[in-house]
Design a protein around this motif. Structure first.
Motif, PDB file in Angstrom:
ATOM      1  N   ALA A 207     -57.471 -23.047 -56.558  1.00 33.31           N
ATOM      2  CA  ALA A 207     -57.942 -24.351 -57.046  1.00 33.31           C
ATOM      3  C   ALA A 207     -59.462 -24.283 -57.067  1.00 33.31           C
ATOM      4  O   ALA A 207     -60.075 -24.080 -56.024  1.00 33.31           O
ATOM      5  N   TRP A 208     -60.052 -24.392 -58.250  1.00 33.35           N
ATOM      6  CA  TRP A 208     -61.495 -24.129 -58.364  1.00 33.35           C
ATOM      7  C   TRP A 208     -62.231 -25.233 -59.098  1.00 33.35           C
ATOM      8  O   TRP A 208     -61.663 -25.966 -59.897  1.00 33.35           O
ATOM      9  N   ASP A 209     -63.516 -25.289 -58.786  1.00 35.97           N
ATOM     10  CA  ASP A 209     -64.409 -26.253 -59.418  1.00 35.97           C
ATOM     11  C   ASP A 209     -65.523 -25.460 -60.096  1.00 35.97           C
ATOM     12  O   ASP A 209     -66.269 -24.744 -59.424  1.00 35.97           O
ATOM     13  N   ARG A 210     -65.627 -25.577 -61.404  1.00 32.58           N
ATOM     14  CA  ARG A 210     -66.556 -24.759 -62.170  1.00 32.58           C
ATOM     15  C   ARG A 210     -68.022 -25.050 -61.860  1.00 32.58           C
ATOM     16  O   ARG A 210     -68.882 -24.185 -61.981  1.00 32.58           O
ATOM     17  N   GLY A 211     -68.335 -26.272 -61.443  1.00 30.52           N
ATOM     18  CA  GLY A 211     -69.737 -26.622 -61.174  1.00 30.52           C
ATOM     19  C   GLY A 211     -70.527 -26.737 -62.459  1.00 30.52           C
ATOM     20  O   GLY A 211     -69.966 -26.698 -63.559  1.00 30.52           O
ATOM     21  N   LYS A 212     -71.852 -26.860 -62.352  1.00 28.89           N
ATOM     22  CA  LYS A 212     -72.709 -27.098 -63.537  1.00 28.89           C
ATOM     23  C   LYS A 212     -73.514 -25.846 -63.886  1.00 28.89           C
ATOM     24  O   LYS A 212     -73.855 -25.055 -63.016  1.00 28.89           O
ATOM     25  N   GLY A 213     -73.819 -25.687 -65.166  1.00 28.74           N
ATOM     26  CA  GLY A 213     -74.765 -24.675 -65.624  1.00 28.74           C
ATOM     27  C   GLY A 213     -74.170 -23.276 -65.698  1.00 28.74           C
ATOM     28  O   GLY A 213     -73.007 -23.051 -65.346  1.00 28.74           O
ATOM     29  N   TYR A 214     -75.008 -22.346 -66.209  1.00 30.58           N
ATOM     30  CA  TYR A 214     -74.525 -20.965 -66.302  1.00 30.58           C
ATOM     31  C   TYR A 214     -75.643 -19.960 -66.015  1.00 30.58           C
ATOM     32  O   TYR A 214     -75.564 -18.803 -66.381  1.00 30.58           O
ATOM     33  N   GLY A 215     -76.676 -20.420 -65.311  1.00 33.23           N
ATOM     34  CA  GLY A 215     -77.798 -19.532 -65.000  1.00 33.23           C
ATOM     35  C   GLY A 215     -77.600 -18.822 -63.676  1.00 33.23           C
ATOM     36  O   GLY A 215     -76.500 -18.805 -63.115  1.00 33.23           O
ATOM     37  N   ALA A 216     -78.717 -18.281 -63.191  1.00 35.78           N
ATOM     38  CA  ALA A 216     -78.666 -17.506 -61.948  1.00 35.78           C
ATOM     39  C   ALA A 216     -78.185 -18.338 -60.761  1.00 35.78           C
ATOM     40  O   ALA A 216     -77.642 -17.802 -59.794  1.00 35.78           O
ATOM     41  N   ASP A 217     -78.390 -19.653 -60.837  1.00 27.54           N
ATOM     42  CA  ASP A 217     -78.022 -20.510 -59.695  1.00 27.54           C
ATOM     43  C   ASP A 217     -76.607 -21.083 -59.798  1.00 27.54           C
ATOM     44  O   ASP A 217     -76.177 -21.827 -58.912  1.00 27.54           O
ATOM     45  N   ALA A 218     -75.910 -20.782 -60.894  1.00 23.37           N
ATOM     46  CA  ALA A 218     -74.600 -21.423 -61.092  1.00 23.37           C
ATOM     47  C   ALA A 218     -73.569 -20.856 -60.096  1.00 23.37           C
ATOM     48  O   ALA A 218     -73.532 -19.660 -59.820  1.00 23.37           O
ATOM     49  N   VAL A 219     -72.755 -21.742 -59.592  1.00 20.60           N
ATOM     50  CA  VAL A 219     -71.797 -21.363 -58.543  1.00 20.60           C
ATOM     51  C   VAL A 219     -70.397 -21.840 -58.921  1.00 20.60           C
ATOM     52  O   VAL A 219     -70.205 -22.991 -59.322  1.00 20.60           O
ATOM     53  N   LEU A 220     -69.435 -20.963 -58.792  1.00 17.25           N
ATOM     54  CA  LEU A 220     -68.022 -21.335 -58.918  1.00 17.25           C
ATOM     55  C   LEU A 220     -67.509 -21.602 -57.503  1.00 17.25           C
ATOM     56  O   LEU A 220     -67.680 -20.756 -56.616  1.00 17.25           O
ATOM     57  N   THR A 221     -66.901 -22.768 -57.321  1.00 18.68           N
ATOM     58  CA  THR A 221     -66.428 -23.123 -55.970  1.00 18.68           C
ATOM     59  C   THR A 221     -64.909 -23.087 -55.939  1.00 18.68           C
ATOM     60  O   THR A 221     -64.263 -23.785 -56.723  1.00 18.68           O
ATOM     61  N   VAL A 222     -64.363 -22.281 -55.072  1.00 16.45           N
ATOM     62  CA  VAL A 222     -62.908 -22.201 -54.948  1.00 16.45           C
ATOM     63  C   VAL A 222     -62.512 -23.047 -53.739  1.00 16.45           C
ATOM     64  O   VAL A 222     -62.832 -22.721 -52.602  1.00 16.45           O
ATOM     65  N   ARG A 223     -61.840 -24.148 -54.027  1.00 17.43           N
ATOM     66  CA  ARG A 223     -61.475 -25.076 -52.940  1.00 17.43           C
ATOM     67  C   ARG A 223     -60.350 -24.495 -52.090  1.00 17.43           C
ATOM     68  O   ARG A 223     -60.248 -24.780 -50.910  1.00 17.43           O
ATOM     69  N   GLU A 224     -59.497 -23.690 -52.732  1.00 19.85           N
ATOM     70  CA  GLU A 224     -58.379 -23.113 -51.975  1.00 19.85           C
ATOM     71  C   GLU A 224     -57.868 -21.876 -52.702  1.00 19.85           C
ATOM     72  O   GLU A 224     -57.746 -21.878 -53.925  1.00 19.85           O
ATOM     73  N   LEU A 225     -57.583 -20.861 -51.936  1.00 17.41           N
ATOM     74  CA  LEU A 225     -57.023 -19.622 -52.488  1.00 17.41           C
ATOM     75  C   LEU A 225     -55.829 -19.242 -51.628  1.00 17.41           C
ATOM     76  O   LEU A 225     -55.976 -18.960 -50.443  1.00 17.41           O
ATOM     77  N   VAL A 226     -54.653 -19.287 -52.246  1.00 20.93           N
ATOM     78  CA  VAL A 226     -53.428 -18.959 -51.508  1.00 20.93           C
ATOM     79  C   VAL A 226     -52.674 -17.900 -52.299  1.00 20.93           C
ATOM     80  O   VAL A 226     -52.458 -18.062 -53.506  1.00 20.93           O
ATOM     81  N   ALA A 227     -52.315 -16.810 -51.664  1.00 24.06           N
ATOM     82  CA  ALA A 227     -51.531 -15.771 -52.355  1.00 24.06           C
ATOM     83  C   ALA A 227     -50.450 -15.286 -51.403  1.00 24.06           C
ATOM     84  O   ALA A 227     -50.733 -14.953 -50.251  1.00 24.06           O
ATOM     85  N   LEU A 228     -49.226 -15.258 -51.912  1.00 14.58           N
ATOM     86  CA  LEU A 228     -48.101 -14.877 -51.054  1.00 14.58           C
ATOM     87  C   LEU A 228     -47.829 -13.382 -51.073  1.00 14.58           C
ATOM     88  O   LEU A 228     -47.029 -12.889 -50.283  1.00 14.58           O
ATOM     89  N   ASP A 229     -48.461 -12.676 -52.031  1.00 15.20           N
ATOM     90  CA  ASP A 229     -48.315 -11.220 -52.047  1.00 15.20           C
ATOM     91  C   ASP A 229     -49.571 -10.614 -52.661  1.00 15.20           C
ATOM     92  O   ASP A 229     -50.409 -11.313 -53.233  1.00 15.20           O
ATOM     93  N   ARG A 230     -49.699  -9.305 -52.546  1.00 15.91           N
ATOM     94  CA  ARG A 230     -50.932  -8.644 -52.983  1.00 15.91           C
ATOM     95  C   ARG A 230     -51.183  -8.760 -54.494  1.00 15.91           C
ATOM     96  O   ARG A 230     -52.292  -9.060 -54.908  1.00 15.91           O
ATOM     97  N   PRO A 231     -50.161  -8.513 -55.354  1.00 16.78           N
ATOM     98  CA  PRO A 231     -50.435  -8.639 -56.798  1.00 16.78           C
ATOM     99  C   PRO A 231     -50.931 -10.050 -57.169  1.00 16.78           C
ATOM    100  O   PRO A 231     -51.780 -10.196 -58.064  1.00 16.78           O
ATOM    101  N   SER A 232     -50.418 -11.062 -56.489  1.00 14.68           N
ATOM    102  CA  SER A 232     -50.881 -12.423 -56.782  1.00 14.68           C
ATOM    103  C   SER A 232     -52.342 -12.583 -56.383  1.00 14.68           C
ATOM    104  O   SER A 232     -53.140 -13.180 -57.117  1.00 14.68           O
ATOM    105  N   LEU A 233     -52.699 -12.020 -55.246  1.00 15.99           N
ATOM    106  CA  LEU A 233     -54.091 -12.096 -54.792  1.00 15.99           C
ATOM    107  C   LEU A 233     -55.002 -11.373 -55.778  1.00 15.99           C
ATOM    108  O   LEU A 233     -56.057 -11.900 -56.177  1.00 15.99           O
TER     109      LEU A 233
END
Ligand code: COA
Length: 379
Positions: A207-233
Motif C-alpha cells: 500500500a503506497w503513497d506516491r507523494g509529490k514531485g519527481y525531482g531529487a527530493d521526491a519520495v515514494l512512501t510505502v505504508r505497508e508491505l506484506v508478502a506471504l512468499d518470496r516471489p510475491s515479495l
C-alpha cells in the motif's frame, strides 16, 4: 493529593481536548470517546491532572487472539507533571480493561522511560526505512502483480491476517475498533499493488503513497508491505523499484525490515523513524497462548509481582496456575520479553530482569521459541 480517576464521556470531551492538542501539537482532529475508545480523566479537586485513552484491540499471537488494551494517548498538563498522577490513571484504565477481558496492554511511548516502571517493556519496533528506490529492483522469480480495486479489500485483509497471525504482536484489525476495512488498509494511499503467486490468490500487497514531485527530493512512501512468499515479495519490490526515475527514495514502514532488505543487492537502507512498541502483561494466563513443541513437557514455577505461579507445558499446550512457592523471579520486563520471545534467559539474567533458580532456563527458552514478534499498526 487525592487523585480521582473516572471515564470521560463524549459531552466532557470539549473541555479535555485542548490538553491533547497542546501535548502532541495535534490539529483539532483528535477523536472523542466512542465505540472501543475509552477516555479517562484524573482530577485533583476540579482540576484535570491527567488524561488517557484506552482502545479495545486484539493481538495476534501465533494463531490465537489475545484481548488487548491499547493505550493510545497519555498526557499530564504541564503544571501537574511530576505529580505522580500516571500511576492511578493507569490503574483505573487497566482495571477496567482487565474486567473486559484484556490480558495484555500495548503502547507506543514518546519516551520508553515513562512506562517502564508501570510494567511495560519493548517487544517490537515499527520502522520507517529509507532506501534508494533503484535497489528495490531485485532479482529472482517474481509473482505477477496488479493494482487492487475496491473489491479486492477483503483479499488484502485476508493476506494481512495470514501474515499477522503467524507473528506475536500485530493487531487483528477487526472488531469494534476497526469498523471500516478501507480505512484499515488503504488510508493515505495512492494505490495498493497486489501480488498473486497463483491466479486469483492474493499473496501479498504494497500500500503506497506516491507523494509529490519527481525531482531529487521526491519520495515514494510505502505504508505497508506484506508478502506471504518470496516471489510475491520480489514482485512487489520490483513494482515499487520501477518508480526509481521519479522518486529516488522510497520509505517503507515495516516491522520486519530484515525480510526485504535481505533481498537488496546492496543494503543501503536507513531507519529514519522508529516507534518502539511496548507491552505489559495484565494476566499471566496470556502464557497459555504459547504453542511450545509437543515434545516439551515441563513444570516451571516462577515468581512475578510477589506471587508464585507454576506454568505447565505438555502436548503443545501451556497452563498457568497459582502455587505456594517459587524462587525463579521474573520482573515485568522478563515476563513480557519471555512471552514475546524477544530475550532469552541468559540475556534477561545478565540485565538483572531474571533472578534465582537457573535450573529451568533452557526449558523457558524452548517454551518461548516460536513466531517472531512484530507490529504493523501505529496507534
Ligand atoms: C510524559 C508525561 C505523561 C509524564 O507525566 P509525568 O507526570 O511527568 O510523569 P511522572 O512524574 O509520574 O513520571 C512517571 C515516570 O516517567 C518517567 N518520565 C517522565 N517523563 C519522562 C521522559 N520525558 N523521558 C523518560 N522518562 C520520563 C519518570 O522518571 C517516572 O519514572 P519512574 O517511575 O521510573 O521514576 C508528561 O510529561 C506529558 O504529558 N508529556 C507530554 C505528552 C507526552 O509525551 N505523553 C506521552 C505519550 S506516550
Amino acid at each position: 493529593m487525592s487523585t480521582r480517576v473516572s471515564p470521560l464521556h463524549a459531552e466532557d470531551w470539549r473541555a479535555a481536548k485542548p490538553f491533547w492538542i497542546e501535548a502532541f501539537g495535534a490539529d483539532d482532529d483528535e477523536s472523542p470517546p466512542g465505540p472501543g475508545r475509552h477516555t479517562w480523566r484524573a482530577q485533583d479537586g476540579d482540576e484535570t491532572v491527567a488524561l488517557g485513552v484506552e482502545r479495545e484491540f486484539e493481538t495476534w499471537f501465533g494463531g490465537s487472539r489475545v484481548p488487548t488494551a491499547g493505550i493510545a494517548g497519555i498526557t499530564v498538563p504541564a503544571e501537574h507533571r511530576g505529580g505522580g498522577h500516571l500511576r492511578p490513571l493507569f490503574a483505573a484504565m487497566l482495571d477496567a480493561a482487565t474486567e473486559r477481558g484484556a490480558q495484555i496492554s500495548g503502547l507506543y511511548p514518546t519516551s520508553t522511560g515513562i512506562y517502564r516502571s508501570l510494567g511495560y517493556a519493548p517487544v517490537a519496533q515499527l520502522d520507517d526505512v529509507a532506501v534508494p528506490t533503484h535497489l528495490l529492483d531485485v532479482r529472482g522469480d517474481a509473482a505477477p502483480v496488479r493494482r487492487a480495486g475496491h473489491d479486492d479489500l477483503p483479499a488484502v485483509a485476508a493476506a494481512y491476517t495470514a501474515w499477522a497471525r503467524e507473528h506475536r504482536g500485530p493487531l487483528t484489525r477487526d472488531g469494534i475498533s476497526f469498523p471500516d476495512l478501507a480505512k484499515a488498509f488503504t488510508s493515505e494511499t495512492t494505490g495498493v499493488t497486489l501480488a498473486e503467486s497463483s491466479p486469483g490468490q492474493v499473496s501479498g500487497y504494497a500500500a503506497w503513497d506516491r507523494g509529490k514531485g519527481y525531482g531529487a527530493d521526491a519520495v515514494l512512501t510505502v505504508r505497508e508491505l506484506v508478502a506471504l512468499d518470496r516471489p510475491s515479495l520480489v514482485g512487489l519490490l520490483r513494482a515499487l523499484g520501477s518508480f526509481a526515475s521519479v522518486t529516488p527514495v522510497t520509505v517503507v514502514r515495516t516491522s520486519t525490515a530484515d525480510e526485504w532488505t535481505g533481498l537488496l543487492r546492496s543494503d543501503e537502507s536507513r531507519v529514519q523513524w522508529r516507534g518502539t512498541y511496548m507491552v505489559k502483561v495484565l494476566d499471566v494466563a496470556a502464557f497459555s497462548y504459547l504453542s511450545p513443541a509437543p515434545g516439551l513437557s515441563a513444570e516451571l514455577p516462577f515468581r512475578w509481582n510477589d506471587q508464585a505461579f507454576v506454568l505447565t507445558a505438555s502436548s503443545g499446550r501451556v497452563e498457568v496456575a497459582p502455587t505456594s512457592s517459587a524462587s525463579r523471579t521474573l520482573d515485568d520486563t522478563a515476563l513480557v520479553q519471555t512471552l514475546f520471545g524477544v530475550a532469552d534467559a541468559r540475556t534477561l539474567r545478565r540485565l538483572g530482569h531474571l533472578t534465582d533458580d537457573a535450573a529451568d532456563d533452557a526449558a523457558w527458552d524452548a517454551l518461548a521459541a516460536g513466531p517472531r514478534s512484530a507490529i504493523a499498526n501505529y496507534y
